[in-house]
Design a protein around this motif. Structure first.
Motif, PDB file in Angstrom:
ATOM      1  N   GLY A  16      68.329  -7.083  82.340  1.00  0.00           N
ATOM      2  CA  GLY A  16      67.523  -7.616  81.243  1.00  0.00           C
ATOM      3  C   GLY A  16      66.051  -7.733  81.585  1.00  0.00           C
ATOM      4  N   ALA A  17      65.720  -7.641  82.888  1.00  0.00           N
ATOM      5  CA  ALA A  17      64.311  -7.675  83.297  1.00  0.00           C
ATOM      6  C   ALA A  17      63.595  -6.379  82.916  1.00  0.00           C
ATOM      7  CB  ALA A  17      64.206  -7.910  84.806  1.00  0.00           C
ATOM      8  N   PHE A  18      64.358  -5.303  82.656  1.00  0.00           N
ATOM      9  CA  PHE A  18      63.769  -4.030  82.219  1.00  0.00           C
ATOM     10  C   PHE A  18      63.614  -3.951  80.708  1.00  0.00           C
ATOM     11  CE2 PHE A  18      65.837  -2.759  86.225  1.00  0.00           C
ATOM     12  CZ  PHE A  18      64.855  -1.988  86.809  1.00  0.00           C
ATOM     13  N   MET A  19      64.355  -4.767  79.989  1.00  0.00           N
ATOM     14  CA  MET A  19      64.515  -4.586  78.547  1.00  0.00           C
ATOM     15  C   MET A  19      63.357  -5.217  77.775  1.00  0.00           C
ATOM     16  SD  MET A  19      67.854  -5.606  76.351  1.00  0.00           S
ATOM     17  CE  MET A  19      67.836  -5.567  74.570  1.00  0.00           C
ATOM     18  N   LYS A  20      62.515  -4.381  77.207  1.00  0.00           N
ATOM     19  CA  LYS A  20      61.321  -4.849  76.501  1.00  0.00           C
ATOM     20  C   LYS A  20      61.683  -5.413  75.129  1.00  0.00           C
ATOM     21  CE  LYS A  20      58.475  -3.122  79.663  1.00  0.00           C
ATOM     22  NZ  LYS A  20      59.465  -2.634  80.636  1.00  0.00           N
ATOM     23  N   ARG A  21      60.954  -6.437  74.737  1.00  0.00           N
ATOM     24  CA  ARG A  21      61.101  -7.033  73.409  1.00  0.00           C
ATOM     25  C   ARG A  21      59.817  -6.791  72.604  1.00  0.00           C
ATOM     26  NH1 ARG A  21      64.780 -10.457  72.074  1.00  0.00           N
ATOM     27  NH2 ARG A  21      63.377 -11.841  70.923  1.00  0.00           N
ATOM     28  N   TRP A  22      59.962  -6.772  71.289  1.00  0.00           N
ATOM     29  CA  TRP A  22      58.832  -6.573  70.378  1.00  0.00           C
ATOM     30  C   TRP A  22      58.050  -5.300  70.761  1.00  0.00           C
ATOM     31  CZ3 TRP A  22      58.639 -10.069  66.393  1.00  0.00           C
ATOM     32  CH2 TRP A  22      59.303 -11.292  66.588  1.00  0.00           C
ATOM     33  N   ASN A  23      58.792  -4.259  71.145  1.00  0.00           N
ATOM     34  CA  ASN A  23      58.087  -3.084  71.657  1.00  0.00           C
ATOM     35  C   ASN A  23      57.536  -2.172  70.558  1.00  0.00           C
ATOM     36  OD1 ASN A  23      60.501  -2.046  70.840  1.00  0.00           O
ATOM     37  ND2 ASN A  23      61.020  -1.039  72.771  1.00  0.00           N
ATOM     38  N   ASP A  24      57.600  -2.655  69.302  1.00  0.00           N
ATOM     39  CA  ASP A  24      56.892  -1.945  68.238  1.00  0.00           C
ATOM     40  C   ASP A  24      55.659  -2.733  67.790  1.00  0.00           C
ATOM     41  OD1 ASP A  24      58.346  -4.002  67.117  1.00  0.00           O
ATOM     42  OD2 ASP A  24      58.830  -2.934  65.268  1.00  0.00           O
ATOM     43  N   LYS A  25      55.289  -3.753  68.577  1.00  0.00           N
ATOM     44  CA  LYS A  25      54.124  -4.583  68.262  1.00  0.00           C
ATOM     45  C   LYS A  25      53.126  -4.543  69.423  1.00  0.00           C
ATOM     46  CE  LYS A  25      56.353  -6.058  64.604  1.00  0.00           C
ATOM     47  NZ  LYS A  25      56.101  -5.368  63.322  1.00  0.00           N
ATOM     48  N   LEU A  26      51.854  -4.803  69.087  1.00  0.00           N
ATOM     49  CA  LEU A  26      50.844  -4.961  70.112  1.00  0.00           C
ATOM     50  C   LEU A  26      51.129  -6.266  70.859  1.00  0.00           C
ATOM     51  CD1 LEU A  26      48.169  -3.984  71.370  1.00  0.00           C
ATOM     52  CD2 LEU A  26      46.971  -5.258  69.579  1.00  0.00           C
ATOM     53  N   ARG A  27      51.195  -6.186  72.202  1.00  0.00           N
ATOM     54  CA  ARG A  27      51.591  -7.360  72.981  1.00  0.00           C
ATOM     55  C   ARG A  27      50.524  -7.708  74.006  1.00  0.00           C
ATOM     56  NH1 ARG A  27      55.294  -3.739  72.728  1.00  0.00           N
ATOM     57  NH2 ARG A  27      55.366  -3.116  74.908  1.00  0.00           N
ATOM     58  N   PRO A  28      50.219  -9.011  74.173  1.00  0.00           N
ATOM     59  CA  PRO A  28      49.247  -9.413  75.194  1.00  0.00           C
ATOM     60  C   PRO A  28      49.805  -9.264  76.605  1.00  0.00           C
ATOM     61  CG  PRO A  28      50.238 -11.348  74.194  1.00  0.00           C
ATOM     62  CD  PRO A  28      50.741 -10.163  73.418  1.00  0.00           C
ATOM     63  N   LEU A 156      53.014 -15.770  70.127  1.00  0.00           N
ATOM     64  CA  LEU A 156      52.135 -15.134  71.113  1.00  0.00           C
ATOM     65  C   LEU A 156      51.538 -13.840  70.567  1.00  0.00           C
ATOM     66  CD1 LEU A 156      54.302 -15.485  74.372  1.00  0.00           C
ATOM     67  CD2 LEU A 156      52.306 -16.841  73.751  1.00  0.00           C
ATOM     68  N   LEU A 157      52.299 -13.162  69.694  1.00  0.00           N
ATOM     69  CA  LEU A 157      51.886 -11.864  69.157  1.00  0.00           C
ATOM     70  C   LEU A 157      51.057 -11.961  67.885  1.00  0.00           C
ATOM     71  CD1 LEU A 157      55.388 -10.116  69.321  1.00  0.00           C
ATOM     72  CD2 LEU A 157      53.611 -10.014  71.058  1.00  0.00           C
ATOM     73  N   LYS A 158      51.205 -13.071  67.187  1.00  0.00           N
ATOM     74  CA  LYS A 158      50.695 -13.187  65.824  1.00  0.00           C
ATOM     75  C   LYS A 158      49.203 -12.885  65.707  1.00  0.00           C
ATOM     76  CE  LYS A 158      50.407 -16.608  62.103  1.00  0.00           C
ATOM     77  NZ  LYS A 158      50.733 -18.004  61.708  1.00  0.00           N
ATOM     78  N   SER A 159      48.416 -13.442  66.590  1.00  0.00           N
ATOM     79  CA  SER A 159      46.953 -13.350  66.430  1.00  0.00           C
ATOM     80  C   SER A 159      46.419 -11.944  66.668  1.00  0.00           C
ATOM     81  CB  SER A 159      46.250 -14.331  67.374  1.00  0.00           C
ATOM     82  OG  SER A 159      46.512 -13.987  68.721  1.00  0.00           O
ATOM     83  N   ILE A 160      47.172 -11.111  67.411  1.00  0.00           N
ATOM     84  CA  ILE A 160      46.648  -9.764  67.695  1.00  0.00           C
ATOM     85  C   ILE A 160      47.355  -8.685  66.877  1.00  0.00           C
ATOM     86  CG2 ILE A 160      45.819 -10.319  70.014  1.00  0.00           C
ATOM     87  CD1 ILE A 160      48.365  -9.096  71.141  1.00  0.00           C
ATOM     88  N   ASN A 161      48.182  -9.094  65.926  1.00  0.00           N
ATOM     89  CA  ASN A 161      48.866  -8.127  65.069  1.00  0.00           C
ATOM     90  C   ASN A 161      48.605  -8.396  63.590  1.00  0.00           C
ATOM     91  OD1 ASN A 161      50.985  -6.286  66.669  1.00  0.00           O
ATOM     92  ND2 ASN A 161      50.894  -8.279  67.684  1.00  0.00           N
ATOM     93  N   ARG A 162      47.391  -8.849  63.284  1.00  0.00           N
ATOM     94  CA  ARG A 162      47.101  -9.291  61.920  1.00  0.00           C
ATOM     95  C   ARG A 162      47.187  -8.164  60.890  1.00  0.00           C
ATOM     96  NH1 ARG A 162      45.921 -14.408  61.774  1.00  0.00           N
ATOM     97  NH2 ARG A 162      45.025 -15.475  63.571  1.00  0.00           N
ATOM     98  N   MET A 163      47.038  -6.928  61.311  1.00  0.00           N
ATOM     99  CA  MET A 163      47.098  -5.807  60.365  1.00  0.00           C
ATOM    100  C   MET A 163      48.527  -5.301  60.161  1.00  0.00           C
ATOM    101  SD  MET A 163      43.995  -5.602  59.510  1.00  0.00           S
ATOM    102  CE  MET A 163      43.972  -4.091  58.573  1.00  0.00           C
ATOM    103  N   ASP A 164      49.473  -5.894  60.863  1.00  0.00           N
ATOM    104  CA  ASP A 164      50.873  -5.450  60.776  1.00  0.00           C
ATOM    105  C   ASP A 164      51.481  -5.915  59.448  1.00  0.00           C
ATOM    106  OD1 ASP A 164      53.719  -5.194  61.104  1.00  0.00           O
ATOM    107  OD2 ASP A 164      53.402  -5.069  63.266  1.00  0.00           O
ATOM    108  N   HIS A 165      52.002  -4.981  58.684  1.00  0.00           N
ATOM    109  CA  HIS A 165      52.511  -5.309  57.354  1.00  0.00           C
ATOM    110  C   HIS A 165      53.777  -6.175  57.416  1.00  0.00           C
ATOM    111  CE1 HIS A 165      55.046  -1.913  58.522  1.00  0.00           C
ATOM    112  NE2 HIS A 165      55.905  -2.292  57.593  1.00  0.00           N
ATOM    113  N   GLU A 166      54.467  -6.173  58.554  1.00  0.00           N
ATOM    114  CA  GLU A 166      55.707  -6.940  58.668  1.00  0.00           C
ATOM    115  C   GLU A 166      55.485  -8.397  59.052  1.00  0.00           C
ATOM    116  OE1 GLU A 166      59.151  -3.863  60.081  1.00  0.00           O
ATOM    117  OE2 GLU A 166      57.779  -4.575  61.639  1.00  0.00           O
ATOM    118  N   LEU A 167      54.259  -8.740  59.413  1.00  0.00           N
ATOM    119  CA  LEU A 167      53.999 -10.034  60.049  1.00  0.00           C
ATOM    120  C   LEU A 167      54.401 -11.218  59.179  1.00  0.00           C
ATOM    121  CD1 LEU A 167      52.755 -10.289  62.877  1.00  0.00           C
ATOM    122  CD2 LEU A 167      50.664 -11.089  61.791  1.00  0.00           C
TER     123      LEU A 167
END
Length: 415
Positions: A16-28, A156-167
């Motif tokens: 599970g240490a390899f398994m990325k989450r939210w990998n369709d979003k810009l992440r800090p 954590l992701l919200k502020s840098i994904n403001r243009m994301d239509h799914e937000l």
């Protein structure tokens, strides 16, 4: 059938240490599954304590066991379905035929690695995963904890994904689903992160994902202190099965693993060579950790009306005996140190609330060993990693059996 833990099972837990989450979003930063699971189970522990206050001991033990195993079952399932996006997975769950087809495949994929845990474990896992409509208390606690941990990541992701239509849709979904869980004791308080001490504590624990282990050593994958907690806790549960721990001891071992590095919120991840360089330095670090733990965590919890949470944290962290790596029992209101022999024998009973220390240390060392071994296998050449493997092997070659676990033989499988 006796339970014998194998290398393949330990590596599955670590994967599970390899398994990325939210990998369709810009992440800090990279968000990984094992970190989320740790945060989820910490929150599940808090909700477990708050929602079991009026229960008798037997019901409380049964609930704790259901929460731990349910969390592990969910995690193992998630490791196999990997990148299926939540909206797609929820649609699959709405169709019983499709969900059963998917789950049959998942169980077939997992079976070779989890069979060492025995037929009964496999039966319980199958029963749990095939009943997603279950609305029992354990399931609801795990669902609330899952939503909380995922929403914490989302923020954590919200502020840098403001243009994301799914937000907006994603956030509204979290708010609505968490709102439906507010009848559970503690959920409203957890969501009040600014003014409620329980909410602040849960948020604080989530910050352990920012602290990387082996911070001076390049590794693939990098692991955080938070993810390490879940790995150690899960190892502790499996080894508790192997050594025949009673229900209370197994649960205490899991939750002790989940919190054993909590002081690193306050001190950061101090590497073993520094801690072990002299007894004076080790004592100084331990004293500072205790003072800060009391000031930042335990005292605010008590002042905020969560004395039971503070008491259980103290017990899990071995505060009364000076270390989380010492075995303990509780008798006549006193916390007493317990030897491995006693814990494996006459003190292996629920009424004494036993907790292993050396077994926890074995799991902590195993997690570190697998972190170093995996990084080397992935092509990271480092003297520190080689030295860590050598040091751990030598320690357990000298003491090949610890707390009933054949640790030296298990490490030999990694050659």
């Amino acid at each position: 059938m006796s339970v014998i833990i194998r290398k393949s099972l330990l590596e599955l837990v670590f994967s599970g240490a390899f398994m990325k989450r939210w990998n369709d979003k810009l992440r800090p930063m990279e968000l990984v599954e094992v970190d989320k699971q740790a945060h989820k189970m910490i929150v599940a522990w808090l909700l477990f304590l708050l929602n079991s206050k009026s229960m008798d001991v037997a019901r409380k033990r049964a609930l704790g066991e259901s929460i731990i195993e349910g969390g592990i079952f969910d995690y193992l399932y998630r490791l196999v379905i990997t990148d299926i996006k939540p909206p797609v997975f929820y649609r699959i769950k709405e169709n019983p035929v499709h969900y059963r087809t998917l789950t049959d495949w998942v169980l077939a994929e997992l079976r070779p690695r989890i069979m060492p845990l025995g037929d009964e474990f496999m039966r319980r896992m199958t029963d749990y995963l095939m009943r997603p409509e279950d609305t029992g208390l354990a399931r609801r606690i795990l669902h609330a904890a899952h939503l909380y941990a995922s929403y914490s990541e989302f923020k954590l992701l919200k502020s840098i994904n403001r243009m994301d239509h799914e937000l907006l849709e994603i956030e509204q979904s979290f708010i609505e689903r968490l709102g439906e869980m507010r009848d559970l004791a503690g959920v409203a308080e957890l969501l009040d992160e600014e003014s409620n001490v329980l909410g602040r504590f849960a948020r604080m624990c989530g910050r352990l994902r920012f602290q990387k282990r082996w911070s001076q050593t390049p590794r693939v994958p990098e692991t955080s202190v938070l993810g390490h907690l879940f790995i150690v806790a899960t190892f502790s549960w499996f080894f508790s099965m192997e050594v025949g721990a009673c229900r209370a001891r197994a649960q205490n071992n899991f939750f002790a693993g989940l919190f054993h590095d909590l002081p690193e919120l306050l001190t950061r991840d101090i590497i073993s060579p520094v801690k072990g360089s002299s007894s004076d330095i080790a004592s100084l670090i331990h004293e500072y950790e205790n003072l800060e733990l009391t000031r930042v965590v335990l005292a605010p919890l008590r002042e905020g009306g969560y004395d039971e949470v503070a008491q259980r944290l103290e017990y899990l962290l071995g505060k009364a005996v000076g270390s989380e790596f010492k075995g303990t029992i509780r008798r006549d209101g006193m916390v007493l140190e317990a030897s491995d022999d006693k814990l494996a024998g006459e003190w292996n009973i629920d009424s004494l609330d036993p907790k292993d220390g050396p077994l926890l240390k074995v799991c902590d060392s195993l997690a570190a060993f697998i972190e170093a071994h995996t990084a080397l296998k992935n092509g990271i050449s480092s003297g520190q990693l080689h030295h860590a493997l050598y040091r751990i092997r030598m320690r357990f070659n000298e003491t090949p059996v610890v707390a009933g676990v054949q640790i030296s033989a298990l490490l030999a499988d990694f050659d």
